[in-house]
Write a protein that holds these residues in place. Structure first.
Motif, PDB file in Angstrom:
ATOM      1  N   GLU A  47     -16.148  75.984  54.221  1.00 51.62           N
ATOM      2  CA  GLU A  47     -16.154  75.454  55.610  1.00 51.62           C
ATOM      3  C   GLU A  47     -15.138  76.079  56.520  1.00 51.62           C
ATOM      4  OE1 GLU A  47     -17.311  72.313  56.914  1.00 51.62           O
ATOM      5  OE2 GLU A  47     -18.951  72.069  55.418  1.00 51.62           O
ATOM      6  N   VAL A  73     -17.504  77.204  59.728  1.00 47.43           N
ATOM      7  CA  VAL A  73     -18.515  76.419  59.567  1.00 47.43           C
ATOM      8  C   VAL A  73     -18.044  74.854  59.811  1.00 47.43           C
ATOM      9  CG1 VAL A  73     -19.656  75.539  57.604  1.00 47.43           C
ATOM     10  CG2 VAL A  73     -19.598  77.783  57.765  1.00 47.43           C
ATOM     11  N   LYS A 114     -25.403  73.778  59.620  1.00 49.79           N
ATOM     12  CA  LYS A 114     -25.028  74.118  58.218  1.00 49.79           C
ATOM     13  C   LYS A 114     -26.299  74.047  57.453  1.00 49.79           C
ATOM     14  CE  LYS A 114     -20.707  71.620  58.756  1.00 49.79           C
ATOM     15  NZ  LYS A 114     -19.708  70.564  58.346  1.00 49.79           N
TER      16      LYS A 114
END
Length: 197
Positions: free
Chosen positions: A76, A114, A122
């Motif tokens: 992430e 992300v 995603k």
């Protein structure tokens, strides 16, 4: 060649796979369908070797696997490009990767972390990473979930182009996805084997 023979798997008193057998020939595209809880994701895990069956055997001719799981499993805090490089290393340059991102509508996300991307973005990045990796067999578990219809059509077309002639196993609930990709379709039935069409 990927071959499953008489696979049985239970969780407690619930048997989700009971005698599943199938030969996944090289270059084949196989769609696995069935009701929720019938063992589709469990079967993928067993075929990949990340979950052991209670009995039965899996013969794996290939050595390299790529996969899209139900969870995205992205880093992430890294950018979209950096997530691709985790798998690809330096096999593709920035320009090539931007082109691939653009093909699935993610060019503007290349340098964004992300964590700032939408769920659909995603999902596309997760699929792109799997498609660009080196693999002998590609496992796709509901890879198009969460995509709007227009985006889904674009991404499905990209996926079909990238996987032509490759060994792919796709799990989906969507009949239109199964029809679009063609190939063999296996219908899993809980506590039973499978039916092929």
């Amino acid at each position: 060649m990927l071959k499953a023979e008489n696979i049985i798997k239970s969780f407690g008193e619930l048997t989700v796979l009971d005698g599943f057998s199938h030969d996944f020939s090289d270059g084949s595209f196989t769609v696995i369908m069935g009701a929720s809880g019938c063992g589709k994701s469990t079967l993928l895990s067993i075929l990949m070797g990340t979950l052991a069956p209670d009995s039965g055997t899996v013969t794996r001719g290939g050595t390299r696997y790529s996969a899209v799981f139900q969870e995205n499993r992205l880093c992430e805090n890294l950018s979209a490009l950096s997530n691709l490089r985790l798998v690809l290393g330096k096999s593709k340059n920035r320009f090539e990767l931007i082109n691939e991102l653009e093909a699935v509508g993610l060019a503007d996300a290349a340098d964004k972390p992300v964590r700032s991307l939408s769920g659909g973005m995603k999902r596309r990045l997760t699929l792109l990473r799997a498609l660009l990796a080196e693999y002998d067999v590609l496992f796709l578990d509901e890879p198009f979930k969460g995509l709007d219809e227009d985006t889904k059509q674009t991404v499905m077309a990209y996926t079909k182009e990238k996987t032509a002639g490759r060994t792919v196993i796709l799990v989906t609930h969507d009949k239109t996805e199964a029809e679009y990709f063609g190939g063999n379709t296996l219908f899993l039935q809980q506590s039973q084997g499978s039916q092929e069409t």
